[in-house]
Write a protein that holds these residues in place. Sequence first.
Motif, PDB file in Angstrom:
ATOM      1  N   ILE A 262       0.867  -1.178   0.000  1.00  0.00           N
ATOM      2  CA  ILE A 262       0.000   0.000   0.000  1.00  0.00           C
ATOM      3  C   ILE A 262       0.903   1.227   0.000  1.00  0.00           C
ATOM      4  N   ASP A 263       0.682   2.128  -0.963  1.00  0.00           N
ATOM      5  CA  ASP A 263       1.595   3.259  -1.152  1.00  0.00           C
ATOM      6  C   ASP A 263       0.900   4.614  -1.062  1.00  0.00           C
ATOM      7  N   LEU A 267      -2.868   5.262   5.743  1.00  0.00           N
ATOM      8  CA  LEU A 267      -2.273   3.934   5.869  1.00  0.00           C
ATOM      9  C   LEU A 267      -2.807   3.150   7.058  1.00  0.00           C
ATOM     10  N   ALA A 271      -4.716  -0.158   6.085  1.00  0.00           N
ATOM     11  CA  ALA A 271      -4.078  -1.403   6.526  1.00  0.00           C
ATOM     12  C   ALA A 271      -5.063  -2.284   7.291  1.00  0.00           C
ATOM     13  N   VAL A 290       3.758  -1.337   3.817  1.00  0.00           N
ATOM     14  CA  VAL A 290       3.329   0.035   3.565  1.00  0.00           C
ATOM     15  C   VAL A 290       4.538   0.902   3.226  1.00  0.00           C
ATOM     16  N   SER A 292       5.186   5.153   1.230  1.00  0.00           N
ATOM     17  CA  SER A 292       4.571   6.480   1.091  1.00  0.00           C
ATOM     18  C   SER A 292       5.110   7.483   2.104  1.00  0.00           C
ATOM     19  N   TYR A 310       7.815  -2.075   6.498  1.00  0.00           N
ATOM     20  CA  TYR A 310       7.762  -0.694   6.042  1.00  0.00           C
ATOM     21  C   TYR A 310       8.812  -0.475   4.953  1.00  0.00           C
TER      22      TYR A 310
END
Length: 452
Positions: A262-263, A267, A271, A290, A292, A310
């Motif tokens: 997921i970017d 978040l 998530a 994750v 970003s 991360y």
Amino acid sequence: MNTADLGLPVDVPSTALFTDQYEFTMLQAALKSGTAERRSVFEVFTRRLPNGRRYGVVAGTGRVLDAVENFRFDEDVLGFLRERRIVDEGTLEWLADYRFSGDIWGYPEGEVYFPGSPIMRVEGTFAECVLLETVILSILNHDSAIAAAASRMASAAGDRPIIEMGARRTHELAAVAASRAAYLGGFTSTSDLAAGFRYGIPTVGTSAHAFTLLHDRERDAFQAQVNSMGRGTTLLVDTYDVAEAVRTAVEVAGPELGAVRIDSGDLLLVAHRVRQQLDELGATDTRIIVTSDLDEYAIASLAAAPVDAYGVGTQLVTGSGHPTSSMVYKLVARADSTEPGAPLVPVAKKSTGGKTSIGGRKWAARRLDEYGVAEAEVVGTGPVPPELAERQLLIELVKGGEVQAREPLDVVRDRHAAARANLPLSATQLSRGEPVIPTEYVNRRSGSPTGA
């Protein structure tokens, strides 16, 4: 020494010009005045930590050792200095035979440091030591800043892996050094293949949004990636609709899908939703990664989220707001003549404005409390108190110009983890505060603490 080991283009023959011009003009003047051969002691230290930081991390020592070995003046370099008339012919003749023949002591790489810590001590003639100032500072200032940021991020991440992925956010050569410093500070892998090649750091990476956009359908992109990389791959699920992408990803790869990334978006919220959806689809072992623009604060805010790893880029390679460690390289002692065995005289800058320094060749030790936890950084210029003799921090890195202490990066990484664990618990707090332990100076004559 292969220049590729230094992160240099193959057409750069040495590190000799990673230097400010005034190093050369000082050298020329000292040669003319007859003081160039005076034995001298230079020390690297910082007067203060970046605002709010609780500790610093020594990083780049291995690269410094490589740079010192490769500090040579070949014909091309000498020709450049001659053409620009930076120094005279007598100085050029002296440079042609340059090889550092002195000694270097320093904190072991990966160790923590505090204001006033003599992180590195360079001893030799004034002439041979002064030329190394800029290259040593450029390496230590950059790498230590990145390692300190990485250490804070890794601490915030806890047991969750953290990936360095900042190569596209900095200079191409700085990216390789940043990957090394990040791994030292606790990151587990990098996206930068040059760092993996040069330093043996584990590398990772699968696909970007461009790969999804290349295909007519998101399903086609996922299928192509799974066909190529297997079901254990990581699929990027936020190109269009996240919920639909997760559903498609599991349909294509099955419950054996390795991970989703997921970017973008909230978040924390995303998530939780993705974890619930994956579990409902039977992909209970599929991990969530994750990215970003994360920093240590964002990572800490996700501590309660169902995140498995991360990825950090921009904030890591820019030192999370502190891209330098503000280290300086100062002459602290020099012989009173060029005669062999001439006694060393402490020297120090005494100007106002917060830039004073303490003269004298220093030792450093870390005093522990009754529980074995660090309670003070003790720096002195006289005899080492007996109770601190076994707690001294500086080790011999170079002796007579020969490297003594080159280490595998994994050894350095483990050392940092141990050093951080030996600090008071407040060292890992992200709130702004003073250094987690004070620096105490021991007076040369009295041996009494004078405070930091």
